[in-house]
Scaffold this motif. Structure first.
Motif, PDB file in Angstrom:
ATOM      1  N   THR A  78      10.503   4.521  10.803  1.00 43.48           N
ATOM      2  CA  THR A  78      10.099   5.901  11.050  1.00 43.48           C
ATOM      3  C   THR A  78       9.413   5.947  12.415  1.00 43.48           C
ATOM      4  OG1 THR A  78       8.076   5.419   9.797  1.00 43.48           O
ATOM      5  CG2 THR A  78       9.862   6.540   8.622  1.00 43.48           C
ATOM      6  N   GLY A  79       9.010   7.126  12.849  1.00 45.10           N
ATOM      7  CA  GLY A  79       8.490   7.281  14.194  1.00 45.10           C
ATOM      8  C   GLY A  79       7.059   6.852  14.357  1.00 45.10           C
ATOM      9  N   VAL A  80       6.761   5.607  14.004  1.00 41.90           N
ATOM     10  CA  VAL A  80       5.417   5.085  14.193  1.00 41.90           C
ATOM     11  C   VAL A  80       5.212   4.810  15.688  1.00 41.90           C
ATOM     12  CG1 VAL A  80       5.352   4.117  11.870  1.00 41.90           C
ATOM     13  CG2 VAL A  80       6.194   2.713  13.766  1.00 41.90           C
ATOM     14  N   PRO A  81       3.948   4.743  16.145  1.00 41.55           N
ATOM     15  CA  PRO A  81       3.703   4.625  17.592  1.00 41.55           C
ATOM     16  C   PRO A  81       4.443   3.484  18.275  1.00 41.55           C
ATOM     17  CG  PRO A  81       1.675   5.170  16.460  1.00 41.55           C
ATOM     18  CD  PRO A  81       2.689   4.942  15.390  1.00 41.55           C
ATOM     19  N   PRO A 114       9.654   1.934   6.672  1.00 36.17           N
ATOM     20  CA  PRO A 114       9.744   3.358   6.342  1.00 36.17           C
ATOM     21  C   PRO A 114       8.374   4.009   6.148  1.00 36.17           C
ATOM     22  CG  PRO A 114      10.101   2.084   4.369  1.00 36.17           C
ATOM     23  CD  PRO A 114       9.826   1.092   5.469  1.00 36.17           C
ATOM     24  N   SER A 115       7.376   3.561   6.880  1.00 29.94           N
ATOM     25  CA  SER A 115       5.986   3.953   6.631  1.00 29.94           C
ATOM     26  C   SER A 115       5.758   5.452   6.808  1.00 29.94           C
ATOM     27  CB  SER A 115       5.056   3.200   7.577  1.00 29.94           C
ATOM     28  OG  SER A 115       5.182   1.807   7.409  1.00 29.94           O
ATOM     29  N   THR A 157       0.856  -1.184   0.000  1.00 30.57           N
ATOM     30  CA  THR A 157       0.000   0.000   0.000  1.00 30.57           C
ATOM     31  C   THR A 157       0.894   1.237   0.000  1.00 30.57           C
ATOM     32  OG1 THR A 157      -0.122   0.230   2.408  1.00 30.57           O
ATOM     33  CG2 THR A 157      -1.733  -1.230   1.369  1.00 30.57           C
ATOM     34  N   GLN A 158       0.374   2.346  -0.454  1.00 38.32           N
ATOM     35  CA  GLN A 158       1.169   3.562  -0.554  1.00 38.32           C
ATOM     36  C   GLN A 158       1.602   4.074   0.809  1.00 38.32           C
ATOM     37  OE1 GLN A 158      -1.030   6.356  -2.980  1.00 38.32           O
ATOM     38  NE2 GLN A 158      -0.572   5.250  -4.868  1.00 38.32           N
ATOM     39  N   ALA A 159       0.855   3.758   1.860  1.00 36.66           N
ATOM     40  CA  ALA A 159       1.225   4.226   3.197  1.00 36.66           C
ATOM     41  C   ALA A 159       2.546   3.625   3.670  1.00 36.66           C
ATOM     42  CB  ALA A 159       0.118   3.899   4.194  1.00 36.66           C
ATOM     43  N   LYS A 160       2.948   2.497   3.080  1.00 38.34           N
ATOM     44  CA  LYS A 160       4.164   1.813   3.536  1.00 38.34           C
ATOM     45  C   LYS A 160       5.439   2.424   2.962  1.00 38.34           C
ATOM     46  CE  LYS A 160       1.376  -0.955   5.639  1.00 38.34           C
ATOM     47  NZ  LYS A 160       1.111  -0.792   7.078  1.00 38.34           N
ATOM     48  N   ASN A 161       5.297   3.356   2.022  1.00 32.41           N
ATOM     49  CA  ASN A 161       6.462   4.094   1.511  1.00 32.41           C
ATOM     50  C   ASN A 161       7.499   3.146   0.901  1.00 32.41           C
ATOM     51  OD1 ASN A 161       7.953   6.387   0.923  1.00 32.41           O
ATOM     52  ND2 ASN A 161       8.793   6.596   2.985  1.00 32.41           N
ATOM     53  N   ILE A 162       7.033   2.254   0.065  1.00 31.47           N
ATOM     54  CA  ILE A 162       7.910   1.243  -0.528  1.00 31.47           C
ATOM     55  C   ILE A 162       8.902   1.886  -1.503  1.00 31.47           C
ATOM     56  CG2 ILE A 162       7.919  -0.927  -1.839  1.00 31.47           C
ATOM     57  CD1 ILE A 162       4.983  -1.297  -0.744  1.00 31.47           C
ATOM     58  N   GLU A 163       8.521   3.004  -2.086  1.00 27.75           N
ATOM     59  CA  GLU A 163       9.439   3.710  -2.994  1.00 27.75           C
ATOM     60  C   GLU A 163      10.736   4.083  -2.268  1.00 27.75           C
ATOM     61  OE1 GLU A 163       5.200   4.858  -4.218  1.00 27.75           O
ATOM     62  OE2 GLU A 163       6.331   4.544  -2.356  1.00 27.75           O
TER      63      GLU A 163
END
Length: 367
Positions: A298-301, A275-276, A184-190
């Motif tokens: 990344t700074g996920v909860p 890297p979401s 999904t795009q939220a996961k920042n796979i790019e």
């Protein structure tokens, strides 16, 4: 697919061998020694004639079945014997605990006599020095073949997980990053793809594995997946980044794995990479913690509130090149990772067989 031929007398605990060994340890050659040696020659010679290679473990350096040692020595003196590889882990003549059980003369001297046509292999450089001293030969005439490990057994991989790890080539890589997420795009796979490209550019041989599928019933999801495949080609990391979705036994068929196989991949990976752009919580942080691999996120909860200082965090404004350099610095600075990488690349049984054992298995016509 392997034939088994049982020859009871080669067992060191065979009822006819045990009393002979007891007398031999006292320096006496029992009357039944030569008949037993001849009996073993008669049994083994036609069996061994079928093979190009004979691998013998400890028989040429340990005293546990000297009639067998003498029988093999006689067979090797015959016409067209098999190529013999003597795997020598232990040596009676130099052992503090068993050196008193051998005595000058025949047959004990067979255990300290080098046969020039035999390939001798030991398990360490220290043992090579010891055997070379016993034989009175240069150390380079003895091969060092280290013991190996079975990754599937040690890591507790399922059959499906082991096959997937093999197809993905994880054990040969320098750094294995796992993204246990869906496409999904939220996961920042790019961003992940660019980090892999930067790792490759900095001399690393990475592997990034993304476990989850796109939604094959959603046109937008599949279009995003195709765009990621195109970016992967553009960045030149087709070999370095793999979607599990495309990595099944049949590459042309979608492949989806369950949680147990994801667990296999956790145990076979070096880092959990997330890297979401956003996450409601990020369960993979907990899963990586339990699996015992570092978290890079990344700074996920879950990373901030639970991982705290025990995870590697980064901001999305950090360049892929900079993060790649940090990951390489971590990898080279971690004794645990360096040893893990060395073992999986060089000391699995597959690696040892391909590098060290297979070249020794020469056919008779090559001798």
């Amino acid at each position: 697919g392997v034939d088994l031929v049982l020859v009871p007398e080669i067992d060191s605990l065979h009822p006819d061998i045990v009393p002979m060994s007891a007398q031999l340890e006292q320096g006496r050659v029992p009357p039944g020694f030569e008949p037993m040696r001849a009996r073993l020659v008669e049994t083994l010679a036609p069996i061994l004639a079928r093979f190009d290679n004979l691998i013998v473990h400890n028989v040429f350096t340990k005293h546990f079945n000297l009639p067998l040692t003498a029988a093999l020595d006689h067979i090797l003196d015959g016409e067209e014997p098999p190529h013999c590889i003597a795997w020598c882990h232990d040596f009676t003549w130099t052992s503090p605990s068993s050196g008193s059980k051998v005595h000058p003369g025949y047959p004990w001297d067979l255990l300290r006599t080098q046969r020039p046509e035999v390939t001798y292999a030991v398990v360490s450089k220290a043992r090579r020095q010891e055997l070379a001293g016993l034989f009175g030969c240069p150390p380079d005439e003895i091969r060092v073949l280290y013991n190996g490990v079975d990754p599937q057994a040690l890591l507790g991989l399922s059959a499906e997980g082991a096959d997937l790890v093999d197809r993905l080539g994880l054990l040969e890589r320098d750094l294995v990053l796992l993204m246990p997420v869906r496409v999904t795009q939220a996961k920042n796979i790019e961003y992940a793809l660019r980090v892999v490209a930067a790792l490759k550019a900095q001399g690393c041989r990475p592997r990034l594995v993304l476990t989850g599928p796109p939604d094959p019933h959603d046109a937008d999801s599949m279009a995003y997946f195709r765009s990621l495949q195109a970016l992967r080609r553009e960045l030149g990391v087709d070999r370095e980044m793999r979607f599990v979705f495309e990595s099944g036994p049949d590459p042309g068929e979608p492949y989806i794995i369950d949680a147990a196989v994801v667990g296999d991949l956790f145990r076979a990976s070096d880092l959990m990479f997330m890297p979401s752009h956003r996450e409601g919580f990020a369960m993979p942080v907990l899963e990586a913690g339990l699996a015992g691999i570092p978290v890079v996120s990344t700074g996920v909860p879950a990373a901030v509130e639970i991982g705290g200082e025990d995870v590697i965090t980064f901001g999305l404004d950090e360049t892929a090149e900079r993060l790649a350099a940090r990951l390489l610095a971590w990898a080279e600075g971690s004794a645990v990772h360096r040893l893990r990488r060395r073992v999986r690349q060089r000391y699995t049984w597959r690696a040892i067989f391909q590098r060290d054992i297979e070249p020794l298995l020469r056919s008779r016509r090559d001798l």
